[in-house]
Motif scaffolding. Sequence first.
Motif, short mmCIF file in Angstrom:
data_model
loop_
_atom_site.label_atom_id
_atom_site.label_comp_id
_atom_site.label_asym_id
_atom_site.label_seq_id
_atom_site.Cartn_x
_atom_site.Cartn_y
_atom_site.Cartn_z
N GLY B 197 35.74 36.53 32.75
CA GLY B 197 37.09 36.09 33.10
C GLY B 197 37.08 34.87 33.99
N ARG B 198 38.20 34.71 34.65
CA ARG B 198 38.42 33.52 35.46
C ARG B 198 37.40 33.37 36.58
N GLY B 199 36.77 34.49 36.96
CA GLY B 199 35.74 34.44 38.01
C GLY B 199 34.58 33.52 37.67
N LEU B 200 34.48 33.13 36.41
CA LEU B 200 33.37 32.25 36.03
C LEU B 200 33.62 30.77 36.36
N LYS B 201 34.84 30.47 36.76
CA LYS B 201 35.20 29.13 37.29
C LYS B 201 35.36 28.03 36.24
N GLY B 202 34.64 28.07 35.15
CA GLY B 202 34.81 26.99 34.16
C GLY B 202 34.00 27.27 32.92
N CYS B 222 36.55 37.75 26.29
CA CYS B 222 37.06 37.14 27.53
C CYS B 222 38.43 37.68 27.88
N SER B 223 38.89 37.37 29.08
CA SER B 223 40.23 37.76 29.50
C SER B 223 41.23 36.74 28.97
N ARG B 224 42.49 37.08 29.03
CA ARG B 224 43.50 36.23 28.43
C ARG B 224 43.62 34.84 29.05
N HIS B 237 39.78 36.87 23.04
CA HIS B 237 40.72 37.44 24.02
C HIS B 237 40.94 38.93 23.75
N VAL B 238 40.53 39.77 24.72
CA VAL B 238 40.75 41.20 24.57
C VAL B 238 41.83 41.66 25.54
N GLY B 239 42.47 42.76 25.20
CA GLY B 239 43.51 43.31 26.07
C GLY B 239 44.73 43.68 25.27
N GLN B 240 45.79 43.93 26.01
CA GLN B 240 47.01 44.42 25.40
C GLN B 240 47.59 43.44 24.40
N THR B 241 47.46 42.14 24.69
CA THR B 241 47.99 41.15 23.75
C THR B 241 46.87 40.43 23.02
N GLY B 242 45.67 40.99 23.10
CA GLY B 242 44.56 40.41 22.34
C GLY B 242 43.96 41.48 21.46
N ILE B 255 36.19 39.57 36.02
CA ILE B 255 37.51 39.93 35.49
C ILE B 255 38.11 40.93 36.47
N SER B 256 39.36 40.70 36.88
CA SER B 256 39.92 41.53 37.94
C SER B 256 40.26 42.94 37.47
N GLY B 257 40.60 43.09 36.18
CA GLY B 257 40.94 44.42 35.68
C GLY B 257 42.43 44.68 35.74
N ILE B 259 46.14 45.53 34.44
CA ILE B 259 46.51 46.63 33.55
C ILE B 259 46.52 46.18 32.08
N GLN B 260 46.97 44.93 31.84
CA GLN B 260 47.03 44.46 30.45
C GLN B 260 45.64 44.24 29.87
N HIS B 261 44.68 43.90 30.73
CA HIS B 261 43.31 43.74 30.25
C HIS B 261 42.71 45.10 29.95
N LEU B 262 42.86 46.03 30.92
CA LEU B 262 42.29 47.36 30.76
C LEU B 262 42.78 48.04 29.49
N VAL B 274 31.08 43.63 37.07
CA VAL B 274 30.43 42.77 38.05
C VAL B 274 31.51 41.91 38.68
N ASN B 275 31.71 42.05 39.98
CA ASN B 275 32.79 41.32 40.65
C ASN B 275 32.44 41.16 42.12
N THR B 276 32.81 40.02 42.69
CA THR B 276 32.53 39.78 44.11
C THR B 276 33.45 40.61 45.01
N GLY B 292 28.98 41.79 43.56
CA GLY B 292 28.11 40.66 43.78
C GLY B 292 28.57 39.45 43.01
N ASP B 293 27.91 38.34 43.29
CA ASP B 293 28.25 37.06 42.67
C ASP B 293 27.65 36.99 41.27
N ALA B 294 28.52 36.81 40.28
CA ALA B 294 28.06 36.77 38.89
C ALA B 294 26.95 35.74 38.69
N PHE B 295 27.04 34.62 39.43
CA PHE B 295 26.07 33.54 39.23
C PHE B 295 24.67 33.96 39.63
C1 LIG Z 1 52.80 40.28 28.96
C2 LIG Z 1 51.40 40.10 29.46
C3 LIG Z 1 50.34 40.37 28.60
C4 LIG Z 1 49.02 40.21 29.04
N1 LIG Z 1 47.99 40.49 28.17
C5 LIG Z 1 46.72 40.35 28.61
C6 LIG Z 1 45.61 40.67 27.75
O1 LIG Z 1 45.79 41.06 26.60
N2 LIG Z 1 44.36 40.50 28.23
C7 LIG Z 1 44.11 40.06 29.51
O2 LIG Z 1 42.91 39.94 29.87
N3 LIG Z 1 45.11 39.74 30.32
C8 LIG Z 1 46.41 39.88 29.91
N4 LIG Z 1 47.42 39.53 30.75
C9 LIG Z 1 47.08 38.86 32.03
C10 LIG Z 1 46.65 39.82 33.12
O3 LIG Z 1 47.80 40.29 33.80
C11 LIG Z 1 45.74 39.12 34.13
O4 LIG Z 1 46.42 38.01 34.66
C12 LIG Z 1 44.42 38.66 33.54
O5 LIG Z 1 43.77 39.71 32.85
C13 LIG Z 1 43.52 38.17 34.65
O6 LIG Z 1 42.36 37.56 34.12
P1 LIG Z 1 41.02 37.49 34.94
O7 LIG Z 1 40.65 38.85 35.37
O8 LIG Z 1 40.05 36.73 34.14
O9 LIG Z 1 41.41 36.55 36.18
P2 LIG Z 1 41.73 36.92 37.69
O10 LIG Z 1 42.75 37.97 37.80
O11 LIG Z 1 41.93 35.63 38.36
O12 LIG Z 1 40.38 37.57 38.21
C14 LIG Z 1 39.19 36.90 38.41
C15 LIG Z 1 38.23 37.89 39.02
O13 LIG Z 1 36.95 37.30 39.16
C16 LIG Z 1 36.39 37.70 40.39
N5 LIG Z 1 35.41 36.68 40.79
C17 LIG Z 1 35.64 35.44 41.30
N6 LIG Z 1 34.47 34.79 41.48
C18 LIG Z 1 33.50 35.61 41.07
C19 LIG Z 1 32.07 35.49 41.03
N7 LIG Z 1 31.43 34.38 41.40
N8 LIG Z 1 31.36 36.55 40.55
C20 LIG Z 1 31.99 37.69 40.14
N9 LIG Z 1 33.32 37.84 40.17
C21 LIG Z 1 34.07 36.81 40.62
C22 LIG Z 1 37.56 37.83 41.33
O14 LIG Z 1 37.25 38.71 42.40
C23 LIG Z 1 38.63 38.40 40.40
O15 LIG Z 1 38.61 39.82 40.42
C24 LIG Z 1 48.75 39.72 30.35
C25 LIG Z 1 49.82 39.46 31.21
C26 LIG Z 1 51.13 39.65 30.79
C27 LIG Z 1 52.24 39.39 31.75
#
Ligand SMILES: Cc1cc2nc3c(=O)[nH]c(=O)nc-3n(C[C@H](O)[C@H](O)[C@H](O)COP(=O)(O)OP(=O)(O)OC[C@H]3O[C@@H](n4cnc5c(N)ncnc54)[C@H](O)[C@@H]3O)c2cc1C
Lengths: 246, 313
Positions: B197-202, B222-224, B237-242, B255-257, B259-262, B274-276, B292-295
């Motif tokens: 997910g977004r925790g990977l930075k790029g 990956c997350s959405r 893209h996995v999750g409720q809308t993937g 990935i933060s986890g 509800i829509q991802h879970l 794996v999450n910091t 811990g740090d994914a990197f």
């Molecule tokens: C209608 C609707 C539908 C949606 N459908 C989906 C869906 O189908 N799938 C989905 O995934 N999302 C969906 N979402 C979005 C969802 O609510 C979250 O915003 C999304 O899942 C967050 O993605 P993320 O975990 O990658 O990013 P973030 O929430 O930003 O989380 C990033 C995580 O990475 C961790 N992190 C940061 N740096 C590091 C590091 N160096 N090492 C390890 N961990 C690190 C952080 O602690 C954080 O927990 C939906 C939202 C809505 C409103």
Amino acid sequence: MNILVCISKAPDTTSKIAFTNNLTQFDENGVQYIVNPYDEWYALVRALEIKESIGGNVTIVTVGTVSDEAVIRKALAIGADEAVRIDADPKDAFFVASQIAGYAKSKGFDLVMTGKETINYNGSQVGGMIAESLDLPFISLATKLDANGSLLTLEREIVGGVQVVEVQLPAVVSCAKGMAEQRIPNMRGIMAARTKPLTVIPAEEVEDLTNYVAYQMPNAKSSVKLIDPSNMDELVALLHNEAKVI
Amino acid sequence: MVLVYINSTTGLSKAALETVTYGKKLGNDVTVITNGSASADQLANLGEYGASKVLVDRSVDGEDPQQLARLIASVADQVSASTVIFSHDIYGKAVAPRLSVRMKAGLISGAIAVPEADGSIKVNVFSGKAVGFVKVTSAKQIISLLPNSIQPEKTASTCGVEEISGLAGNSSIKVLETKKPEGNIPLPEAELVVSAGRGLKGPENWGMIDDLASALGAATACSRPVADIGWRPHHEHVGQTGVAIRPNLYIAVGISGAIQHLAGVNGSKVIVVVNTDTEAPFFKAADYGVVGDAFEVIPRLTEAVKRFKANQH
Ligand SMILES: Cc1cc2nc3c(=O)[nH]c(=O)nc-3n(C[C@H](O)[C@H](O)[C@H](O)COP(=O)(O)OP(=O)(O)OC[C@H]3O[C@@H](n4cnc5c(N)ncnc54)[C@H](O)[C@@H]3O)c2cc1C
């Protein structure tokens, strides 16, 4: 182009899912309904884009009760021209598809669009059932759609990839991610939606073919086992010996 | 009589073997109907999973659900099938609903188990936030089986294969181009999945995810937000809308986890997070957690997997 977009309501994605009546009924208590995201983000928005580029009319249809009109107005606010509500409690996908096909049969729509599935029952059934009832071609899980005269060019998901296909209108298409971008309704849209036509028509007599007899919440996970980040050999050993997944 | 549809244009997938196994669990006499180019010998092997007979129509390319629905409905009629089984892949999604109308048979989409004692079948509902038990009220039924819900089982030996044609009518869909990335494991069928997910930075940091996935023989997801901003392709893209998946192992990195991802992944048998952030909600849904740090953690995990694999041989 005369387009019909099928809209379903769905519980807001943050809704807490619970069941009542001895786990036989979805607990609507405190649940906010939204337009099913696939119907709204992809089917409806792409229909509007087509209308904006080549002209035409976008009608939305939903099978539902009077309480669903808030969701219908939201879809109108995004830009649909008119709405039809077929007045019935949607019993199952076959019931819904039969109602919509019954309505659409004599209306001469060029294109019928649905979302790829609803986020509550996830059946992915209604589009294909409408297509069969109307004896029209069906393109499922389309991620791109372009119209050129009476010819549609689409991209659709296939096992392990995507495919570009062509089909003659009229046709039924179910829409997946990639088709369009979500649109947020603006104030003008919301005001205009209040006075757009919403026609209520009676449902036809149709039997349902399926029935949910009970629900269950997934088993809660026992608490997480934390592994020392410097000891990944231990994680691998656990995945092999304890979890038996590698 | 049970009829199973499989697509064999690219050989026999694991999902196909699962559907035949499922058919065998539902009835003793299982006919398989397929289109495509798999050899007669390959198709005869379906007998090992429980097929008593395989019918193949080589004139049908399988691209038009309407054509397939006609073909399957005619065969269902000929063999007096009361149950038709699909995999809940694009065919289960495109053809089964058409067939449901054609045969007036209730459709149960995304079955995850064999029928219960009362005949109802367990499916995921609310995008995996709950399960439901569906019963068909019509005389005939159609079931589409979610991939990786049961394991293929060999119970018998090879069976007869018969060529058929003339039942499907014409196709109204013209295929202009097919794009299949080589070597990728299709996500819905994958037993092991590494997701980030977004925790990977790029996007430039996905190399370590790919490395871990290839060490494990896993698919990537990956997350959405990551798909939305174009770091990864939409189909990951996995999750409720993937995509909703239920692999044996799901490793979630950064990935933060939400509800829509879970919703799309909590059917996974084992979840590693794996999450910091100790407070990341995903840890509540996890079996194993690494704070811990994914990197640092992921390259270390990849090395550990490689050591493990080397010792296996
Ligand atoms: C209608 C609707 C539908 C949606 N459908 C989906 C869906 O189908 N799938 C989905 O995934 N999302 C969906 N979402 C979005 C969802 O609510 C979250 O915003 C999304 O899942 C967050 O993605 P993320 O975990 O990658 O990013 P973030 O929430 O930003 O989380 C990033 C995580 O990475 C961790 N992190 C940061 N740096 C590091 C590091 N160096 N090492 C390890 N961990 C690190 C952080 O602690 C954080 O927990 C939906 C939202 C809505 C409103």
